[in-house]
Design a protein around this motif. Structure first.
Motif, PDB file in Angstrom:
ATOM      1  N   PRO A   1      21.221  47.751 -29.146  1.00 26.08           N
ATOM      2  CA  PRO A   1      20.479  48.900 -29.101  1.00 26.08           C
ATOM      3  C   PRO A   1      21.512  50.225 -28.752  1.00 26.08           C
ATOM      4  N   GLU A   2      22.628  49.789 -28.165  1.00 27.78           N
ATOM      5  CA  GLU A   2      23.423  51.193 -28.050  1.00 27.78           C
ATOM      6  C   GLU A   2      24.556  51.765 -28.849  1.00 27.78           C
ATOM      7  N   MET A   3      24.188  50.955 -30.463  1.00 31.04           N
ATOM      8  CA  MET A   3      24.143  51.548 -31.503  1.00 31.04           C
ATOM      9  C   MET A   3      22.822  52.120 -31.981  1.00 31.04           C
ATOM     10  N   GLU A   4      21.767  51.534 -32.238  1.00 34.51           N
ATOM     11  CA  GLU A   4      21.060  51.522 -32.828  1.00 34.51           C
ATOM     12  C   GLU A   4      20.537  53.471 -31.661  1.00 34.51           C
TER      13      GLU A   4
ATOM     14  N   ALA B   1      19.055  45.714 -40.556  1.00 33.23           N
ATOM     15  CA  ALA B   1      18.170  45.787 -39.586  1.00 33.23           C
ATOM     16  C   ALA B   1      18.859  45.244 -38.479  1.00 33.23           C
ATOM     17  N   ASP B   2      19.132  43.433 -38.441  1.00 38.65           N
ATOM     18  CA  ASP B   2      19.076  43.196 -37.474  1.00 38.65           C
ATOM     19  C   ASP B   2      20.296  43.240 -36.033  1.00 38.65           C
TER      20      ASP B   2
END
Length: 278
Positions: free
Chosen positions: A232-235, A225-226
């Motif tokens: 953010p590019e992966m998330e 989660a961290d």
């Protein structure tokens, strides 16, 4: 699955489902694909070269399913294959893809659990021989002493459904006695194999009350989660349909489903994965 970009989760067999269970609880909105290489398990006594080959084949299969991120929910694979995959294989495959393990996130926090600064690590022969936990814990907590104990009979007992029977008690106590004989100051035992949570209660029955037992599932889930928050590019590249798909490399999916339910604590319906055609 062309429009889906799930998180891939790999294990040599069933144990990684205990980690997947925690990850799904922590991050329920994402899509997931789990593969257990049960046809070639166990990995614990295999060579570095063989474990790397098997692990990389399954990681590539997960990439073919659209996974931009793969979690090696297997301590043996994390110990013996992750470094080569991260430093060599991904550069040739796709530098944008990521493969993460379970050892580093565990090592980053395990030192916070001990008051005596002495920890026992229980794992497979392969994990223990790799010295990965000693090295990683030493990097984050130089003052913590690490005592390791291989428990080669625990995985077979668990996977053959014998772990909760009286015959297992001798082998549980045997390995605990061996690790505690290394130091009287150990106050924390790390279950460095994702199978071991199934016998955690039995383990605790043979320990003094002052010794705590730590499993990895929640630690890895919070670390993931961290990681996604920091990347953010992966998330944003991961799809969110709340789907779970399970695959096994053995063609007896019914047998896999039966045992997988014990580890995942929910019904599992799997499909056969032909990794030779990835």
């Amino acid at each position: 699955m062309a429009d889906n970009k799930p998180i891939g989760i790999f294990d040599s067999g069933y144990g990684g489902l205990t980690v997947f269970r925690s990850i799904f609880k922590e991050l329920p909105d994402y899509d997931y694909v789990y593969i257990g290489d049960t046809a070639r398990a166990p990995y614990g006594n295999r060579s570095f070269q063989t474990i790397h080959q098997y692990t990389w084949e399954c990681v590539q299969w997960l990439f073919k399913q659209g996974c931009p991120l793969v979690i090696l929910a297997c301590n043996t694979a994390s110990a013996k294959a992750l470094r080569n995959i991260q430093q060599i294989d991904l550069k040739n495959e796709d530098p944008a893809k990521r493969v993460l393990g379970v050892i580093r996130p565990t090592a980053q926090v395990i030192g916070n659990y001990t008051q005596t600064q002495e920890i026992g690590v229980l794992g497979t022969k392969g994990t223990v021989q790799s010295e990965s936990y000693k090295i990683e814990i030493g990097n984050f907590f130089p003052g913590v002493k690490v005592f390791q104990q291989a428990c080669p009979l625990w995985v077979p007992l668990i996977e053959n459904g014998e772990y909760d029977k009286p015959g297992a008690n001798y082998f549980v106590k045997q390995y605990l006695d061996q690790v505690l004989a290394q130091s009287t100051n150990i106050d924390t035992l790390l279950l460095a194999c994702t199978h071991y949570p199934l016998i955690q209660q039995k383990i605790m029955e043979y320990l003094p009350k002052n010794i705590q037992v730590v499993s990895q599932g929640d630690i890895v889930a919070k670390s993931l989660a961290d990681y996604l928050q920091r990347h953010p590019e992966m998330e944003t590249s991961i799809s969110r349909n709340k789907t779970q798909q399970f695959f096994t490399t053995t063609d007896d999916t019914a047998d896999f489903d039966h045992y997988a339910e014990l580890f995942f604590s929910a019904a599992v319906k799997s499909s056969y994965a032909d990794i030779n055609n990835c």
